[in-house]
Motif scaffolding. Structure first.
Motif, PDB file in Angstrom:
ATOM      1  N   VAL A  39       0.878  -1.209   0.010  1.00 52.46           N
ATOM      2  CA  VAL A  39      -0.439   0.241  -0.069  1.00 52.46           C
ATOM      3  C   VAL A  39       1.254   1.622   0.120  1.00 52.46           C
ATOM      4  N   ILE A  40       1.676   1.462   0.671  1.00 51.05           N
ATOM      5  CA  ILE A  40       2.875   3.074   0.833  1.00 51.05           C
ATOM      6  C   ILE A  40       3.472   2.452  -0.557  1.00 51.05           C
ATOM      7  N   GLY A  41       3.863   1.637  -1.116  1.00 50.49           N
ATOM      8  CA  GLY A  41       4.478   2.037  -2.464  1.00 50.49           C
ATOM      9  C   GLY A  41       3.764   1.839  -3.319  1.00 50.49           C
ATOM     10  N   LEU A  42       2.329   1.216  -3.585  1.00 47.55           N
ATOM     11  CA  LEU A  42       1.737   2.096  -4.526  1.00 47.55           C
ATOM     12  C   LEU A  42       0.961   3.690  -4.113  1.00 47.55           C
ATOM     13  N   LEU A  43       0.465   3.804  -2.784  1.00 51.40           N
ATOM     14  CA  LEU A  43       0.718   5.668  -2.431  1.00 51.40           C
ATOM     15  C   LEU A  43       2.083   6.520  -3.155  1.00 51.40           C
ATOM     16  N   GLY A  53      10.446   4.946  -3.635  1.00 49.07           N
ATOM     17  CA  GLY A  53      10.635   3.465  -2.577  1.00 49.07           C
ATOM     18  C   GLY A  53      11.272   3.719  -1.955  1.00 49.07           C
ATOM     19  N   THR A  54      11.678   4.947  -1.381  1.00 50.20           N
ATOM     20  CA  THR A  54      11.770   5.854  -0.463  1.00 50.20           C
ATOM     21  C   THR A  54      11.322   5.388   0.952  1.00 50.20           C
ATOM     22  N   LEU A  55       9.584   5.431   0.590  1.00 42.69           N
ATOM     23  CA  LEU A  55       8.693   5.351   1.573  1.00 42.69           C
ATOM     24  C   LEU A  55       8.590   4.220   2.343  1.00 42.69           C
ATOM     25  N   VAL A  56       8.529   3.458   0.637  1.00 42.44           N
ATOM     26  CA  VAL A  56       8.676   1.502   1.751  1.00 42.44           C
ATOM     27  C   VAL A  56      10.279   0.831   2.618  1.00 42.44           C
ATOM     28  N   ALA A  57      11.348   1.552   1.945  1.00 40.87           N
ATOM     29  CA  ALA A  57      12.514   1.154   2.528  1.00 40.87           C
ATOM     30  C   ALA A  57      12.063   1.938   4.022  1.00 40.87           C
ATOM     31  N   LEU A  58      11.000   2.758   4.674  1.00 39.77           N
ATOM     32  CA  LEU A  58      11.537   3.858   5.373  1.00 39.77           C
ATOM     33  C   LEU A  58      10.292   2.572   6.069  1.00 39.77           C
TER      34      LEU A  58
END
Length: 171
Positions: A39-43, A53-58
């Protein structure tokens, strides 16, 4: 155990590597981690127009320790030591080191000069071949280790008390 209970317990016991975790606790938390990253990657892709991919990595950085802890306790629930979770990661580290040496062997052996039409020496070819074979073998070992870990995670709890503590109560 419900989805919310598993996520709450996962965060509450984020630093607890002692004890045991039943299958529902692990697999519901697994679903939370997988769905959260998705979901974070999609958003991120929809809002920013690209998926950096920064938010997904976080998110994965924040969730790493709780997820490791619940997996550790899950393995202990099956009667196995939790450190087995580190084996696939160790293989990744070794594989990274070997692939780095593969790159060095290719450059030292004249791979860079092949662009100029010069052949690579026989010693360099042997080094590249041995390193490539090692990387492939490590990849297969990592795949097999991962499959074994998944198999163990799917196994029923060990009945009664074991080395890691009493059997968790079913609620």
């Amino acid at each position: 155990m419900t989805f919310a209970d598993a996520v709450t317990r996962g965060f509450r016991n984020a630093f607890t590597f002692k004890g045991r975790a039943r299958r529902p606790e692990y697999w519901w938390f697994f679903l939370f981690v997988f769905a959260g990253a998705f979901v974070i990657g999609l958003l991120e892709m929809l809002l920013l127009g690209r998926g950096s991919g920064t938010l997904v990595a976080l998110f994965q950085l924040v969730i790493f320790l709780p997820f490791l802890a619940v997996g550790w306790r899950r393995l202990q629930d099956t009667g196995r030591p939790g450190w087995w979770l580190l084996v696939p990661s160790g293989i990744v580290v070794v594989s990274t080191l070997v692939s780095g040496s593969l790159t060095r062997a290719m450059m030292a052996g004249g791979m860079g000069n092949m662009m100029n039409g010069e052949p690579m020496g026989p010693g360099a070819m042997m080094g590249v071949g041995a390193s490539a074979t090692t990387v492939v073998a490590l990849g297969v070992a990592q795949l097999l280790a991962g499959l074994v870990i998944i198999w163990w995670m799917s196994r029923p709890s060990q009945r009664g008390a074991n080395t890691y503590g009493p059997e968790p109560r079913v609620r």
